[in-house]
Design an enzyme around this catalytic site. Structure first.
Site, PDB file in Angstrom:
ATOM      1  N   HIS A 240     -10.960 -43.702  27.698  1.00 23.18           N
ATOM      2  CA  HIS A 240     -10.788 -45.161  27.581  1.00 23.18           C
ATOM      3  C   HIS A 240     -12.084 -45.950  27.778  1.00 23.18           C
ATOM      4  O   HIS A 240     -12.508 -46.717  26.920  1.00 23.18           O
ATOM      5  CB  HIS A 240      -9.807 -45.666  28.644  1.00 23.18           C
TER       6      HIS A 240
HETATM    7  C1  BDR Z   1      -8.091 -47.422  32.764  1.00 18.48           C
HETATM    8  O1  BDR Z   1      -7.474 -47.128  34.018  1.00 18.48           O
HETATM    9  C2  BDR Z   1      -8.267 -46.262  34.766  1.00 18.48           C
HETATM   10  O2  BDR Z   1      -7.496 -45.288  35.364  1.00 18.48           O
HETATM   11  C3  BDR Z   1      -9.310 -45.695  33.822  1.00 18.48           C
HETATM   12  O3  BDR Z   1     -10.526 -45.421  34.486  1.00 18.48           O
HETATM   13  C4  BDR Z   1      -9.455 -46.779  32.794  1.00 18.48           C
HETATM   14  O4  BDR Z   1     -10.420 -47.729  33.197  1.00 18.48           O
HETATM   15  C5  BDR Z   1      -7.196 -46.926  31.650  1.00 18.48           C
HETATM   16  O5  BDR Z   1      -5.974 -47.588  31.697  1.00 18.48           O
END
Ligand code: BDR
Ligand code: CA
Length: 318
Positions: A240
């Site tokens: 992500h």
């Molecule tokens: C986001 O949530 C976190 O757990 C990850 O690092 C990312 O920034 C994804 O939903």
């Protein structure tokens, strides 16, 4: 070479770490500070993780400042098993020997902005609390921020509730402050980050580079893949946060729509969800557009950029 000034606000986090490594591989970026926020894990753990990343990449010249421990209104809910006990489980790095330069992330961001001759780009890959506090406490500094590249939100589905993505769900009031600040932001939500994955056989290439950074990232992929592939059935390991960096490096890897995004903070079952205007032409009005929302990524181009960023730290035959 004229470098682009950057402040990177994060909560490492496997994908934060990969995003940071991609940023640290840019010789044309001047990363002024890495600021941490309680999110994926406690402020202590995510700050130590940030320090580890700078140690393995040899970039301890960049100051790290820890910031807000938790959201405005509610208790911090951490991401638990997805990122493991430390927030960044699975790697083989030692405990950091360096220390955070400060525990006043917001103060450091403000100082950098005050002193900068040119507007600074902000990257947010964690919960939005630090940046929201900055904007509320120092509204006159908004003009010193050229844009904000965020990983957060979604328009189709959530990952922390049926509708809400974690980074905005964890502190929706803070996300609301950032989205309403009048600063243009590029949004990399789940709709696009779920297209940004590497398959196991693809990230295996990292092990052939024989450099400690690539090995570290490969370790992170191995751990994070379990929840992405085995538990959640994605075709590969999602990265992500790396989208918010990749889009700044090479926007041609993405397709965007210019539109209006806002937070829902009141709904019983939709609190923390993002409302993205997707109605066709005529909606939203020009003066309502606040965001470029990424809707598609060239997955192979994204993967190449990620692998090249790790190869930047060395690639040798053994
Ligand atoms: C986001 O949530 C976190 O757990 C990850 O690092 C990312 O920034 C994804 O939903
Ligand atoms: Ca993150």
């Amino acid at each position: 070479m004229k470098k682009i000034p950057i402040i990177f606000d994060c909560d490492p986090g496997h994908d934060d770490a990969i995003a940071l490594v991609m940023a640290l591989a840019r010789e044309d970026w001047d990363i002024k500070a890495i600021t941490t926020v309680g999110g994926n894990n406690t402020i202590k753990n995510v700050t130590e993780n940030a320090l580890r990343i700078l140690e393995v990449t040899g970039r301890t010249d960049i100051p790290v400042a820890s910031g807000m421990e938790g959201p405005f209104l509610k208790e911090l809910v951490q991401t638990g098993k997805f990122h493991g006990k430390s927030g960044m489980d699975g790697h083989h790095l030692p405990d950091p020997v360096t220390k955070a330069a400060s525990d006043d992330a917001v103060g450091l961001m403000a100082k950098i902005l005050e002193e900068s001759d040119e507007p600074v780009t902000l990257i947010i890959t964690g919960v939005f609390t630090n940046v929201a506090v900055l904007l509320l406490a120092y509204p006159h500094l908004k003009s010193k921020i050229s844009k904000i590249s965020i990983m957060g939100g979604s328009y189709y589905r959530g990952n922390w509730s049926p509708i809400a993505e974690f980074n905005v769900w964890a502190d929706p009031e803070a996300a609301d402050v950032v989205m309403r600040a009048g600063i243009p932001f590029d949004m990399y939500g789940l709709d696009v980050t779920h297209q940004a994955y590497l398959k196991r056989e693809e990230y295996a290439e990292l092990r052939t580079y024989n450099n400690p950074v690539a090995d570290f990232i490969a370790d992170l992929f191995d751990f994070f893949s379990k929840s992405c592939i085995e538990d959640r059935g994605h075709p590969g390991c999602l990265v992500h946060d790396a989208c918010a960096v990749a889009g700044l490096i090479d926007p041609s890897l993405f397709r965007y729509i210019d539109t209006h995004v806002q937070m829902d903070m009141d709904g019983d079952i939709t609190r923390g969800g993002c409302v993205v205007e997707l109605r066709p032409k005529g909606w939203p009005r020009d003066d309502e557009v606040n965001s470029k929302v990424a809707v598609w990524v060239d997955r192979i181009g994204f993967m190449k950029l990620l692998l090249d960023s790790c190869a930047y730290f060395g690639k040798k035959e053994v």
